[in-house]
Scaffold this motif. Structure first.
Motif, PDB file in Angstrom:
ATOM      1  N   PRO A 228       0.867  -1.240   0.026  1.00 20.64           N
ATOM      2  CA  PRO A 228      -0.205   0.088   0.155  1.00 20.64           C
ATOM      3  C   PRO A 228       0.965   1.333  -0.053  1.00 20.64           C
ATOM      4  N   PRO A 229       0.510   2.308  -0.753  1.00 25.87           N
ATOM      5  CA  PRO A 229       1.449   3.660  -0.645  1.00 25.87           C
ATOM      6  C   PRO A 229       1.516   4.233   0.738  1.00 25.87           C
ATOM      7  N   LEU A 230       2.559   4.971   0.817  1.00 28.65           N
ATOM      8  CA  LEU A 230       2.829   5.719   2.107  1.00 28.65           C
ATOM      9  C   LEU A 230       2.047   6.947   2.092  1.00 28.65           C
ATOM     10  N   THR A 231       1.311   7.476   3.292  1.00 26.70           N
ATOM     11  CA  THR A 231       0.702   8.331   3.311  1.00 26.70           C
ATOM     12  C   THR A 231       1.468   9.586   3.874  1.00 26.70           C
ATOM     13  N   ASN A 232       1.043  10.825   3.961  1.00 24.78           N
ATOM     14  CA  ASN A 232       1.764  11.945   4.499  1.00 24.78           C
ATOM     15  C   ASN A 232       1.792  11.832   6.001  1.00 24.78           C
ATOM     16  N   ALA A 233       1.092  11.272   6.818  1.00 22.54           N
ATOM     17  CA  ALA A 233       1.051  11.047   8.109  1.00 22.54           C
ATOM     18  C   ALA A 233       2.229  10.139   8.669  1.00 22.54           C
ATOM     19  N   ASP A 234       2.419   9.070   7.539  1.00 26.29           N
ATOM     20  CA  ASP A 234       3.712   8.150   7.960  1.00 26.29           C
ATOM     21  C   ASP A 234       4.851   8.764   7.784  1.00 26.29           C
ATOM     22  N   LEU A 235       5.076   9.679   6.693  1.00 24.36           N
ATOM     23  CA  LEU A 235       6.358  10.308   6.303  1.00 24.36           C
ATOM     24  C   LEU A 235       6.459  11.325   7.441  1.00 24.36           C
ATOM     25  N   ASN A 236       5.747  12.125   7.910  1.00 18.35           N
ATOM     26  CA  ASN A 236       5.822  13.021   9.158  1.00 18.35           C
ATOM     27  C   ASN A 236       6.288  12.425  10.248  1.00 18.35           C
ATOM     28  N   SER A 237       5.620  10.807  10.658  1.00 17.71           N
ATOM     29  CA  SER A 237       5.925  10.543  11.692  1.00 17.71           C
ATOM     30  C   SER A 237       7.621   9.939  11.767  1.00 17.71           C
ATOM     31  N   GLY A 238       7.979   9.451  10.558  1.00 19.67           N
ATOM     32  CA  GLY A 238       9.384   8.939  10.354  1.00 19.67           C
ATOM     33  C   GLY A 238      10.353  10.014  10.604  1.00 19.67           C
ATOM     34  N   LEU A 239       9.963  11.081   9.988  1.00 16.90           N
ATOM     35  CA  LEU A 239      10.851  12.531  10.084  1.00 16.90           C
ATOM     36  C   LEU A 239      10.926  12.956  11.370  1.00 16.90           C
ATOM     37  N   GLN A 240      10.047  12.854  12.203  1.00 18.37           N
ATOM     38  CA  GLN A 240      10.054  13.350  13.718  1.00 18.37           C
ATOM     39  C   GLN A 240      10.927  12.503  14.382  1.00 18.37           C
ATOM     40  N   MET A 241      10.881  10.969  14.183  1.00 14.59           N
ATOM     41  CA  MET A 241      11.654   9.969  15.021  1.00 14.59           C
ATOM     42  C   MET A 241      13.245  10.473  14.500  1.00 14.59           C
ATOM     43  N   SER A 242      13.400  10.637  13.119  1.00 14.17           N
ATOM     44  CA  SER A 242      14.757  10.979  12.917  1.00 14.17           C
ATOM     45  C   SER A 242      15.428  12.068  13.619  1.00 14.17           C
ATOM     46  N   GLN A 243      14.524  13.299  13.473  1.00 15.91           N
ATOM     47  CA  GLN A 243      15.048  14.609  14.048  1.00 15.91           C
ATOM     48  C   GLN A 243      15.453  14.222  15.561  1.00 15.91           C
ATOM     49  N   THR A 244      14.269  13.383  16.444  1.00 19.43           N
ATOM     50  CA  THR A 244      14.628  13.165  17.755  1.00 19.43           C
ATOM     51  C   THR A 244      15.970  12.438  18.062  1.00 19.43           C
ATOM     52  N   VAL A 245      16.268  11.448  17.190  1.00 19.59           N
ATOM     53  CA  VAL A 245      17.556  10.853  17.384  1.00 19.59           C
ATOM     54  C   VAL A 245      18.743  11.623  17.143  1.00 19.59           C
ATOM     55  N   ILE A 246      18.738  12.326  16.190  1.00 17.75           N
ATOM     56  CA  ILE A 246      19.734  13.474  15.819  1.00 17.75           C
ATOM     57  C   ILE A 246      19.870  14.355  17.091  1.00 17.75           C
ATOM     58  N   ILE A 247      18.764  15.147  17.490  1.00 22.12           N
ATOM     59  CA  ILE A 247      19.181  15.934  18.439  1.00 22.12           C
ATOM     60  C   ILE A 247      19.449  15.188  19.720  1.00 22.12           C
ATOM     61  N   ASP A 248      19.225  14.308  20.111  1.00 24.87           N
ATOM     62  CA  ASP A 248      19.859  13.568  21.191  1.00 24.87           C
ATOM     63  C   ASP A 248      21.223  13.209  21.141  1.00 24.87           C
ATOM     64  N   ALA A 249      21.698  12.928  19.988  1.00 27.94           N
ATOM     65  CA  ALA A 249      23.052  12.541  19.747  1.00 27.94           C
ATOM     66  C   ALA A 249      23.805  13.873  19.892  1.00 27.94           C
ATOM     67  N   MET A 250      23.438  15.114  19.376  1.00 28.19           N
ATOM     68  CA  MET A 250      24.121  16.078  19.388  1.00 28.19           C
ATOM     69  C   MET A 250      24.209  16.690  20.727  1.00 28.19           C
ATOM     70  N   SER A 251      23.005  16.711  21.406  1.00 30.22           N
ATOM     71  CA  SER A 251      23.055  17.218  22.901  1.00 30.22           C
ATOM     72  C   SER A 251      24.012  16.239  23.761  1.00 30.22           C
ATOM     73  N   SER A 252      24.196  15.025  23.445  1.00 28.07           N
ATOM     74  CA  SER A 252      24.911  14.163  24.219  1.00 28.07           C
ATOM     75  C   SER A 252      26.482  14.640  23.933  1.00 28.07           C
ATOM     76  N   GLN A 253      26.888  14.851  22.763  1.00 32.40           N
ATOM     77  CA  GLN A 253      28.247  15.404  22.325  1.00 32.40           C
ATOM     78  C   GLN A 253      28.488  16.503  22.762  1.00 32.40           C
ATOM     79  N   ASN A 254      27.495  17.717  22.690  1.00 36.41           N
ATOM     80  CA  ASN A 254      27.917  18.873  23.397  1.00 36.41           C
ATOM     81  C   ASN A 254      28.207  18.904  25.035  1.00 36.41           C
ATOM     82  N   ALA A 255      27.257  17.937  25.542  1.00 32.06           N
ATOM     83  CA  ALA A 255      27.662  18.012  27.135  1.00 32.06           C
ATOM     84  C   ALA A 255      28.957  17.214  27.446  1.00 32.06           C
TER      85      ALA A 255
END
Length: 256
Positions: free
Chosen positions: A27-54
């Motif tokens: 079945p084709p991906l919906t806009n909701a699915d794309l937004n959810s995956g993007l938000q998860m990626s952003q969260t992971v990246i932000i956590d990694a950068m925060s740990s490195q800055n600390a």
């Protein structure tokens, strides 16, 4: 009519075969699915950068502490009063010379008293010595003087009372530099004496001179230094004696 029925049957069979062999599609991906995956990626990246800055902030804090400690040590070292180090001069070599007093120098000459302790290197002994400006040459008390030749050169063998006036003397040999005639009383005539070359030490001073050998047992001092020795190197103050110290074990002719 029959031909049409058969044709329709064949077409229906073909359509049915194609429908049964077709694979299922995703079945084709919906806009909701794309937004959810993007938000998860952003969260992971932000956590990694925060740990490195600390971690970086922690390292910077530790480095700042080290710099402050170093500044404190440098300031303390600058303000500390410098220490004075005393470098001891090398100890002078010990040689068998009389006890020495402070140097006595007048101009480029050194001062001598009327009597001094003088060390003669050739006989390894110290002598009570008369410094006599009235005598031209210098002489040493010697006994049993015997002249002989060695390889065609004139030598002399003689005894010096280095063990004391009551003990037998020690025998020495030396090359004769020349002979000198010393004027005596009119009744005795001239005295022909062999002359040897000697190295002397008076206090801290060293000098060379010629000594004529003669029996001085009837005189007060076993060694006499005359004007030839003092010329250009020393002057005499007859009001003083033993300016450079009196040696305890010096050789004397008479008991004093």
């Amino acid at each position: 009519m029959l031909k049409q029925v058969i044709a329709l049957s064949i077409v229906a069979a073909l359509i049915s075969g194609c429908t049964t062999t077709q694979k299922p599609t995703t079945p084709p991906l919906t806009n909701a699915d794309l937004n959810s995956g993007l938000q998860m990626s952003q969260t992971v990246i932000i956590d990694a950068m925060s740990s490195q800055n600390a971690q970086q902030l922690s390292d910077i804090g530790a480095l700042s502490d080290e710099i402050r400690k170093l500044k404190t040590q440098v300031s303390a070292a600058i303000n500390e009063k410098p220490k004075t180090f005393i470098v001891q001069p090398p100890m002078p070599k010990t040689i068998a010379v009389p006890e020495q007093c402070a140097e006595a120098i007048i101009g480029e000459k050194f001062l001598l008293g009327e009597v001094e302790s003088v060390y003669i290197d050739e006989v390894k002994a110290k002598f009570a010595t008369r410094i006599d400006t009235g005598a031209e040459s210098s002489s040493l008390d010697a006994r049993n003087i015997v002249l002989f030749e060695r390889e065609g050169i004139q030598w002399v063998r003689f005894d010096v009372m280095t063990n004391g006036i009551d003990q037998p003397g020690n025998t020495f040999e030396s090359k004769v530099e020349r002979f000198v005639r010393i004027k005596q009383d009119a009744d005795t005539g001239d005295d022909r004496r062999p002359v040897i070359h000697a190295h002397l030490k008076i206090g801290k001073y060293a000098a060379e001179t010629d000594l004529n050998l003669t029996d001085r047992s009837h005189l007060e001092y076993p060694l006499l230094l005359g004007r030839k020795f003092m010329k250009d190197i020393a002057i005499v103050d007859v009001g003083q004696s033993y300016i450079y110290g009196k040696a305890k074990n010096q050789i004397t002719t008479l008991v004093k």
